[in-house]
Write an enzyme that holds these catalytic residues in place. Structure first.
Site, short mmCIF file in Angstrom:
data_model
loop_
_atom_site.label_atom_id
_atom_site.label_comp_id
_atom_site.label_asym_id
_atom_site.label_seq_id
_atom_site.Cartn_x
_atom_site.Cartn_y
_atom_site.Cartn_z
N ASP A 226 0.87 -1.18 0.00
CA ASP A 226 0.00 0.00 0.00
C ASP A 226 0.91 1.23 0.00
O ASP A 226 1.71 1.41 0.92
CB ASP A 226 -0.88 -0.06 1.25
CG ASP A 226 -1.60 1.26 1.56
OD1 ASP A 226 -1.58 2.17 0.70
OD2 ASP A 226 -2.18 1.37 2.64
N GLU B 207 -11.96 4.29 8.21
CA GLU B 207 -11.27 4.11 9.48
C GLU B 207 -11.81 4.99 10.60
O GLU B 207 -11.51 4.77 11.76
CB GLU B 207 -9.78 4.42 9.32
CG GLU B 207 -9.08 3.64 8.23
CD GLU B 207 -7.62 4.03 8.11
OE1 GLU B 207 -6.99 4.33 9.14
OE2 GLU B 207 -7.11 4.05 6.96
#
Length: 267
Positions: free
Chosen positions: A86, A178
């Site tokens: 990522d 998140e």
């Protein structure tokens, strides 16, 4: 004489009074030894916990015996042959040619998720370059949007679609969830579903949801969200504890990969 005596008496009395007050102040400001010791223990304890949590815990797994494969500077559990990373502007300038040839003997980097957008105005500084270079260097690539719960979900989805143009062979679009912000659980779920529906309609494929396994259980644990593929983040463990269906497991944010300076999250 009488007058002088009174003045002396008054002066003496005043001095006595001031001395008494000073002694009282001193007495009030002296902390008992036992209390000082307790406070010292509490302060040291809090500091030790904070030091462990921020500086020791993230790297503690490195000192444990590795029963899997040792790749990318971290221990990878057995049974996983496909690995990815990522990246975003935090990885700065990536040497894509070196990355393409990294660890080809055993566990090459096969795919790359790239941060694209955040909210309704932020395009990652390195997205366009990273997205282009990933394809040029034969990586399977994906793009993700970092979701801000307190910003209009429809506008966030349209902003992502405006900036990201996926092509055949790319991974499905990704929503990184998140944070809850000021939303209730129901409001958050509605906002997330709005983004997912708009993007799915555009691309004709269900987006991937990136989140932590505890966040999934606390806020997205409904049948409506179980239909989506999941990219689950759970660090510093030998085995993912999430028991639901998942497609990607991000197991560390401390990986070391040739071609990238500093740490990178490994999947």
């Amino acid at each position: 004489t009488v007058s002088t005596t009174k003045r002396k008496g008054t002066t003496s009395s005043s001095k006595t009074s001031r001395t008494s007050k000073k002694e009282q102040v001193k007495h009030r400001t002296v902390m008992p030894t036992w209390l000082r010791n307790i406070l010292a223990v509490i302060i040291v304890g809090c500091f030790s916990v904070a030091f462990y949590y921020f500086f020791i815990r993230p790297y503690a797994y490195r000192w444990k015996p590795c029963h899997g494969l040792k790749e990318y500077g971290v221990c990878i559990s057995d049974g996983y042959d496909v690995h990815g990373i990522d990246v975003s502007h935090y990885q700065e300038n990536i040497d894509w040619e070196r990355l393409r040839n990294a660890s080809l003997n055993s566990s090459p980097v096969s795919f790359v998720f790239i941060k694209a957008t955040e909210g309704t105005t932020l395009l990652d500084d390195n997205f366009n370059l990273n997205f282009y270079e990933a394809k040029q260097n034969d990586f399977i690539r994906g793009a993700y949007h970092f979701f801000l719960p307190d910003v209009d979900a429809q506008k966030q989805a349209r902003f992502f679609l405006k900036q990201v143009h996926l092509e055949p062979g790319d991974l499905p679009p990704v929503l990184d969830v998140e944070k809850v912000g000021k939303l209730t659980e129901t409001q958050l779920q509605k906002a997330v579903k709005t983004w997912l529906d708009i993007v799915e309609k555009e691309y004709g494929v269900k987006p991937i949801i990136y989140t932590g396994y505890k966040f999934k259980l606390h806020y997205l644990n409904t049948p409506a969200f179980d239909e989506y593929p999941y990219w689950i983040a759970h660090y510093y463990v030998e085995k993912l504890e999430y028991r639901g269906k998942w497609n990607f497991w991000q197991h560390t944010d401390c990986g070391k990969v040739t071609g990238i300076k500093g740490n990178v999250s490994c999947i």
